[in-house]
Design a protein around this motif. Structure first.
Motif, PDB file in Angstrom:
ATOM      1  N   THR A  86     -18.248  14.119  16.830  1.00 53.04           N
ATOM      2  CA  THR A  86     -17.852  14.886  16.433  1.00 53.04           C
ATOM      3  C   THR A  86     -19.359  15.320  15.565  1.00 53.04           C
ATOM      4  N   GLY A  87     -20.459  13.995  15.926  1.00 55.84           N
ATOM      5  CA  GLY A  87     -21.700  14.043  15.173  1.00 55.84           C
ATOM      6  C   GLY A  87     -21.347  13.573  13.609  1.00 55.84           C
ATOM      7  N   VAL A  88     -20.605  12.819  13.015  1.00 53.70           N
ATOM      8  CA  VAL A  88     -20.374  12.517  12.177  1.00 53.70           C
ATOM      9  C   VAL A  88     -20.715  10.881  12.214  1.00 53.70           C
ATOM     10  N   VAL A  89     -21.521  10.307  11.878  1.00 54.75           N
ATOM     11  CA  VAL A  89     -22.254   8.836  12.265  1.00 54.75           C
ATOM     12  C   VAL A  89     -21.517   7.694  11.181  1.00 54.75           C
ATOM     13  N   VAL A  90     -20.867   8.079  10.239  1.00 53.54           N
ATOM     14  CA  VAL A  90     -20.569   7.131   9.371  1.00 53.54           C
ATOM     15  C   VAL A  90     -18.932   7.870   8.699  1.00 53.54           C
ATOM     16  N   HIS A  91     -18.039   7.518  10.011  1.00 53.56           N
ATOM     17  CA  HIS A  91     -16.469   8.435  10.086  1.00 53.56           C
ATOM     18  C   HIS A  91     -15.663   7.629   9.167  1.00 53.56           C
ATOM     19  N   THR A  92     -15.355   8.160   8.456  1.00 47.69           N
ATOM     20  CA  THR A  92     -14.008   7.871   7.483  1.00 47.69           C
ATOM     21  C   THR A  92     -13.044   7.366   8.073  1.00 47.69           C
ATOM     22  N   ASN A  93     -12.672   8.964   8.711  1.00 45.52           N
ATOM     23  CA  ASN A  93     -11.222   8.416   9.481  1.00 45.52           C
ATOM     24  C   ASN A  93     -11.445   7.212  10.818  1.00 45.52           C
ATOM     25  N   LEU A  94     -12.819   7.434  11.138  1.00 43.94           N
ATOM     26  CA  LEU A  94     -12.903   7.067  12.594  1.00 43.94           C
ATOM     27  C   LEU A  94     -13.250   5.841  12.574  1.00 43.94           C
ATOM     28  N   GLY A 389     -28.591  22.554  16.579  1.00 46.84           N
ATOM     29  CA  GLY A 389     -26.991  21.925  15.083  1.00 46.84           C
ATOM     30  C   GLY A 389     -27.146  21.382  14.596  1.00 46.84           C
ATOM     31  N   ALA A 390     -26.012  20.722  14.101  1.00 47.00           N
ATOM     32  CA  ALA A 390     -26.862  19.673  13.022  1.00 47.00           C
ATOM     33  C   ALA A 390     -25.360  18.646  12.218  1.00 47.00           C
ATOM     34  N   SER A 391     -26.057  16.584  12.471  1.00 44.30           N
ATOM     35  CA  SER A 391     -24.782  15.792  12.508  1.00 44.30           C
ATOM     36  C   SER A 391     -24.777  15.122  11.031  1.00 44.30           C
ATOM     37  N   ARG A 392     -24.166  14.635  10.567  1.00 45.52           N
ATOM     38  CA  ARG A 392     -24.464  14.152   9.430  1.00 45.52           C
ATOM     39  C   ARG A 392     -24.005  12.438   9.631  1.00 45.52           C
ATOM     40  N   ASP A 440     -15.859  29.995  18.380  1.00 48.13           N
ATOM     41  CA  ASP A 440     -15.107  29.942  19.947  1.00 48.13           C
ATOM     42  C   ASP A 440     -15.662  29.211  21.620  1.00 48.13           C
ATOM     43  N   ALA A 441     -16.562  28.175  20.282  1.00 37.18           N
ATOM     44  CA  ALA A 441     -16.419  27.157  21.410  1.00 37.18           C
ATOM     45  C   ALA A 441     -16.196  25.412  21.089  1.00 37.18           C
ATOM     46  N   LEU A 442     -16.079  25.333  22.011  1.00 37.60           N
ATOM     47  CA  LEU A 442     -15.920  22.987  21.512  1.00 37.60           C
ATOM     48  C   LEU A 442     -17.148  22.751  21.764  1.00 37.60           C
ATOM     49  N   LEU A 443     -17.590  21.754  20.318  1.00 37.80           N
ATOM     50  CA  LEU A 443     -18.994  21.827  20.228  1.00 37.80           C
ATOM     51  C   LEU A 443     -19.080  20.339  20.183  1.00 37.80           C
ATOM     52  N   LEU A 444     -19.537  19.543  21.272  1.00 36.13           N
ATOM     53  CA  LEU A 444     -19.474  18.147  21.367  1.00 36.13           C
ATOM     54  C   LEU A 444     -21.222  17.194  20.909  1.00 36.13           C
ATOM     55  N   ASP A 445     -21.412  16.938  20.081  1.00 34.19           N
ATOM     56  CA  ASP A 445     -23.154  15.737  19.717  1.00 34.19           C
ATOM     57  C   ASP A 445     -22.835  14.534  19.896  1.00 34.19           C
ATOM     58  N   PRO A 446     -24.042  14.373  20.852  1.00 36.93           N
ATOM     59  CA  PRO A 446     -23.996  12.845  21.247  1.00 36.93           C
ATOM     60  C   PRO A 446     -24.621  12.225  20.427  1.00 36.93           C
ATOM     61  N   ARG A 447     -24.610  11.991  19.667  1.00 36.08           N
ATOM     62  CA  ARG A 447     -25.300  11.648  18.245  1.00 36.08           C
ATOM     63  C   ARG A 447     -24.462  10.130  18.336  1.00 36.08           C
ATOM     64  N   THR A 448     -23.232  10.717  18.042  1.00 40.25           N
ATOM     65  CA  THR A 448     -22.098   9.453  18.191  1.00 40.25           C
ATOM     66  C   THR A 448     -21.764   9.196  19.575  1.00 40.25           C
ATOM     67  N   LEU A 449     -22.043   9.327  20.466  1.00 37.90           N
ATOM     68  CA  LEU A 449     -21.770   9.504  21.667  1.00 37.90           C
ATOM     69  C   LEU A 449     -22.873   8.259  22.376  1.00 37.90           C
ATOM     70  N   ALA A 450     -22.720   6.985  23.107  1.00 36.77           N
ATOM     71  CA  ALA A 450     -22.661   5.803  23.740  1.00 36.77           C
ATOM     72  C   ALA A 450     -23.134   7.023  24.578  1.00 36.77           C
ATOM     73  N   ASP A 451     -24.478   6.285  25.334  1.00 33.64           N
ATOM     74  CA  ASP A 451     -25.010   6.378  26.642  1.00 33.64           C
ATOM     75  C   ASP A 451     -23.445   6.467  27.603  1.00 33.64           C
ATOM     76  N   ASP A 452     -23.039   5.008  27.604  1.00 35.07           N
ATOM     77  CA  ASP A 452     -21.694   4.740  28.917  1.00 35.07           C
ATOM     78  C   ASP A 452     -20.025   5.381  28.382  1.00 35.07           C
ATOM     79  N   GLU A 453     -20.930   6.384  27.196  1.00 32.46           N
ATOM     80  CA  GLU A 453     -19.301   7.378  27.337  1.00 32.46           C
ATOM     81  C   GLU A 453     -20.163   9.048  27.699  1.00 32.46           C
ATOM     82  N   LEU A 454     -20.607   8.915  28.001  1.00 34.26           N
ATOM     83  CA  LEU A 454     -21.102  10.055  28.831  1.00 34.26           C
ATOM     84  C   LEU A 454     -20.414  10.728  29.763  1.00 34.26           C
ATOM     85  N   LYS A 455     -20.091   9.741  31.059  1.00 28.99           N
ATOM     86  CA  LYS A 455     -18.966   9.652  32.296  1.00 28.99           C
ATOM     87  C   LYS A 455     -17.708  10.123  31.670  1.00 28.99           C
TER      88      LYS A 455
END
Length: 467
Positions: A86-94, A389-392, A440-455
């Motif tokens: 999502t790109g939300v770093v401190v995601h309260t629900n996650l 895009g923008a992260s929060r 009309d697009a699914l968006l993936l934010d790399p800010r909150t994805l670890a390098d080993d999560e890309l695959k």
């Protein structure tokens, strides 16, 4: 219909077939039997309802494979890992902040082995669990003393209950914030037994408002940092530097609730100035409360630092036992705080801080790498591209500021699931992936994805599309 029922395999036959599936080997037998029974009951209901009309659908090899998938899904832990795209770093629900590896290791050690939780290794006698983080909190914040409880709401509660029960606490009207889960400062204050004395207006409060509110019934002056919202325009608030002299003149403790407190100055990374714990202590606050997770990047905890006489009184409050932290939290918190002894290392090793301060160029590079992986796996079903895009930051911190990022956008071609449908399917994958949709697009934010999560992102997208 009776012939269809006879084609169903018995429970023991299905269990025998599933014994060869390594993915189910760790499941308790009783749990697996319940899953198989539930699966067969579902088939019987489909037969009765006329949804299952082809005998081929009851081929045993086919049913065993379906049952294995059903059993695996039915017996997954309810609480489990998800991928945050999502790109939300401190995601309260996650789960809010991710722990640094050092903190995770420390928590695991506390679970796997006995420890000196409340044992003094110098004297061989009973010790205090708070001693493990006391010295480092003093060093990092400049405070005389410190105490840690289970979250910041508890920190505010026990502070007010100790220092102001039955007496008035003066607070600016514009600082009566609501935090997550509809918990509000006035409600926490009422639960503590303190009496709220509002001063000023919603948008403007002056030093004289506090001065005029002080009476013999006043127990403390409270400043609440409005970290999760901003009032802009014709505004005025009383700074801590202005409030402290007033507290000194009237012999009243000045309490500052920083909420999502932090030990990092983020202004050099393009974010607006947020008060650090060190600043609050240096400005003379008698008691400062803040969260151990959120922007600080440790485990959930409420940290109280300040002048020794006030912390000592709070520590003696019987409520302290009800809200104290456990050994896993304590171990993870100490490991996190130790990282802050080297601020630059903390910036790169503590995941929350590293994600907040990630360079836009690095995020663009990561986005291109992810897009390249997805173009290969999603060819013919989605167009894959990168867009600005923008992260929060999230967690109530920096509410008015976006963080620049590069998003990976997946737009469906003819016949492919819509972005909303794909987003829903991704919640059923292993592990689930949480993303957002827009235009009309699914968006993936790399800010909150670890390098080993890309695959792994590519893999779960394949799961979601039935590949």
């Amino acid at each position: 219909m009776q012939n269809f029922f006879r084609l169903l395999p018995p429970v023991d036959a299905v269990l025998a077939a599933l014994d060869t599936d390594p993915s189910l080997a760790a499941l308790p037998r009783a749990m697996l039997r319940d899953a198989v029974t539930s699966f067969l009951d579902g088939l019987r209901e489909d037969i009765r309802a006329g949804r299952l009309t082809d005998p081929v659908q009851l081929d045993h090899a086919l049913l065993f494979a379906q049952c294995a998938r059903s059993a695996a899904a039915a017996t997954r832990p309810h609480f489990r890992r998800v991928i945050n795209a999502t790109g939300v770093v401190v995601h309260t629900n996650l789960g809010r902040s991710l722990l640094a590896p050092e903190a995770a290791t420390a928590a695991a050690e506390a679970c796997l082995h006995y420890s000196n939780l409340e044992f003094d290794l110098t004297t061989g006698e009973r010790g205090s669990r708070y001693s493990h983080v006391l010295d480092i909190l003093r060093t990092l914040t400049g405070a005389e003393d410190a105490l840690v409880v289970n979250n910041n709401a508890a920190a505010v509660l026990i502070t007010l209950e100790t220092l102001a029960k039955g007496r008035e606490v003066v607070v600016s009207r514009g600082q009566l914030v609501e935090i997550g889960g509809s918990f509000r400062i006035p409600e926490i204050m009422a639960k503590s037994g303190a009496i709220l004395r509002e001063v000023g207006a919603t948008n403007r409060t002056h030093p004289r408002d506090y001065e005029n509110a002080v009476t013999p019934e006043t127990a403390a002056l409270l400043k609440v940092h409005t970290s999760n919202y901003r009032i802009v325009g014709f505004t005025k608030e009383v700074s801590l530097a202005e409030l402290v002299p007033l507290g000194r003149r009237h012999n009243l403790p000045v309490i500052e609730d920083l909420g999502s407190g932090n030990l990092t100055d983020f202004t050099s990374y393009g974010l607006p100035g947020e008060p650090t714990v060190q600043q609050a202590v240096a400005d003379g606050a008698d008691v400062v409360t803040f969260s151990g997770d959120k922007v600080l990047g440790g485990p959930q905890a409420g940290i109280i630092v300040g002048r020794a006489k006030y912390i000592a009184a709070i520590r003696k409050n019987p409520l302290n036992r009800a809200i104290r932290i456990d050994k896993m939290t304590l171990a993870a918190l100490e490991a996190t705080l130790r990282l802050y002894r080297d601020p630059e290392r903390a910036r790169t090793v503590i995941p929350t801080v590293a994600m907040i301060t990630a360079a836009p160029q690095a995020l663009a590079k990561k986005a291109r790498k992810l897009a390249s992986l997805l173009k290969k796996s999603l060819a013919g079903r989605y167009t894959v591209g990168t867009i600005p895009g923008a992260s929060r930051v999230g967690g109530g911190a920096f509410p008015e500021r976006d963080l620049p990022t590069t998003l990976v956008a997946l737009s469906p071609l003819a016949g492919a699931p819509s972005p909303d449908a794909l987003r829903a399917r991704l919640l059923t994958t292993d592990p689930p992936l949480v993303a957002r949709t827009q235009d009309d697009a699914l968006l993936l934010d790399p800010r909150t994805l670890a390098d080993d999560e890309l695959k792994l992102v590519s893999t779960v997208l394949g799961q979601a599309l039935g590949e």
